[in-house]
Scaffold this motif. Sequence first.
Motif, PDB file in Angstrom:
ATOM      1  N   SER A   2       0.692  -1.227  -0.184  1.00  0.00           N
ATOM      2  CA  SER A   2      -0.134   0.134  -0.097  1.00  0.00           C
ATOM      3  C   SER A   2       0.637   1.241   0.064  1.00  0.00           C
ATOM      4  CB  SER A   2      -0.802  -0.089   1.467  1.00  0.00           C
ATOM      5  OG  SER A   2      -1.586   1.027   1.342  1.00  0.00           O
ATOM      6  N   TYR A   3       0.190   2.130  -0.870  1.00  0.00           N
ATOM      7  CA  TYR A   3       0.986   3.588  -0.817  1.00  0.00           C
ATOM      8  C   TYR A   3       0.022   4.585  -0.796  1.00  0.00           C
ATOM      9  CZ  TYR A   3       0.504   3.407  -5.820  1.00  0.00           C
ATOM     10  OH  TYR A   3      -0.006   3.561  -7.214  1.00  0.00           O
ATOM     11  N   ARG A   4       0.597   5.914  -0.519  1.00  0.00           N
ATOM     12  CA  ARG A   4      -0.214   7.097  -0.643  1.00  0.00           C
ATOM     13  C   ARG A   4       0.758   8.188  -1.511  1.00  0.00           C
ATOM     14  NH1 ARG A   4      -3.480   7.800   3.771  1.00  0.00           N
ATOM     15  NH2 ARG A   4      -4.410   9.567   2.461  1.00  0.00           N
ATOM     16  N   GLU A  83       2.796   2.274   5.295  1.00  0.00           N
ATOM     17  CA  GLU A  83       2.658   2.616   3.906  1.00  0.00           C
ATOM     18  C   GLU A  83       3.806   3.132   3.117  1.00  0.00           C
ATOM     19  OE1 GLU A  83      -1.759   3.190   3.062  1.00  0.00           O
ATOM     20  OE2 GLU A  83      -1.241   4.551   4.774  1.00  0.00           O
ATOM     21  N   LYS A 140      -3.253   4.829 -10.150  1.00  0.00           N
ATOM     22  CA  LYS A 140      -3.150   4.211  -8.659  1.00  0.00           C
ATOM     23  C   LYS A 140      -4.442   3.737  -8.647  1.00  0.00           C
ATOM     24  CE  LYS A 140      -2.226   4.982  -3.769  1.00  0.00           C
ATOM     25  NZ  LYS A 140      -3.611   4.539  -3.175  1.00  0.00           N
ATOM     26  N   SER A 141      -5.721   4.106  -8.803  1.00  0.00           N
ATOM     27  CA  SER A 141      -7.116   3.578  -8.819  1.00  0.00           C
ATOM     28  C   SER A 141      -7.239   2.488  -9.575  1.00  0.00           C
ATOM     29  CB  SER A 141      -7.982   4.620  -8.993  1.00  0.00           C
ATOM     30  OG  SER A 141      -8.084   4.916 -10.303  1.00  0.00           O
ATOM     31  N   ASP A 145       1.407   0.310  -9.437  1.00  0.00           N
ATOM     32  CA  ASP A 145       1.828  -0.012  -7.973  1.00  0.00           C
ATOM     33  C   ASP A 145       2.908   1.387  -8.210  1.00  0.00           C
ATOM     34  OD1 ASP A 145       4.552  -0.296  -9.509  1.00  0.00           O
ATOM     35  OD2 ASP A 145       4.507  -2.549  -9.264  1.00  0.00           O
TER      36      ASP A 145
END
Length: 289
Positions: A2-4, A83, A140-141, A145
């Motif tokens: 997971s990332y932001r 994240e 991203k959506s 990655d």
Amino acid sequence: MSYRIVTDSSANLTDRQISDYGVEVLSLKYYINGKEYDSYVKEVPTDYAETYRLLREKANITTSLVTRETCDEVIKPILENGEDVLVLAFSSGLSGTCQNIENAAMDYREQFPDRKIIVIDTLCASLGEGMAVHYAARLKSRGADIEEVAEWVESNKLKICHIFTIDDLFFLKRGGRLSGGSAVLGTLLGIKPLLYTADDGKLYVTGKARGRRAAVEYLIKSVGEKAVNVREQDIFIVHGDCEEEAKYIADEVKKRYKPRSTLYNYVDPVIAAHSGPGTLSVFFMGEKR
């Protein structure tokens, strides 16, 4: 993993975009009569009316970069939550913000060796930077990655075109971009400079328009002349407290070129301090800037 996605307030994203994209925003700061303000505060509307009123009175509004404290408040909790972080930052050609974020990131990489922290100098400003975030969030959506999104931004950031005009040459003069004589002469003749953001992330004059109407028409036509596959594009517009003109540009772009969508928003106080009221700009994807 997971990332932001994190950006800064100079991206000029609307509150709706920030919410829809799920991004976090690092705020630049500005100062009026010695009092400090954040250009963006989450879930708190920015007081554009007061800022632009003061600018029209030629108030001396100064600005500063994203601070380490702000990075700690926004980025560090994401890392602590396990994240990764992808930061899309304000052009290094216009601000030291990207370098400040990278300096913080260097420390975070030591503190969180299992986390990926990627900082990209978008070489973009305002909703041009916002456009980079827009497409990154879309990727991203769709399941891309962090490395795939970062690679796309690096490969396409110099295709984000920034075309704009300034209404009052006083602000360019105060910023040292025009000589005093040129600024006075231009104002007397009603000359409106036409500018763009180049590959080095800096601003350059590309021409002049005789009067505001001609400058607005130039912005509209630039979309048709330079945008690629315009019907598949989202066209962004920013304005320096001249919303009716921004709406006019959006309506004309939709009528003439039929893009997928248009969106307009204010120029934030930090950029406005340097560009002034009446700024108008369009952003779109082209073959090159």
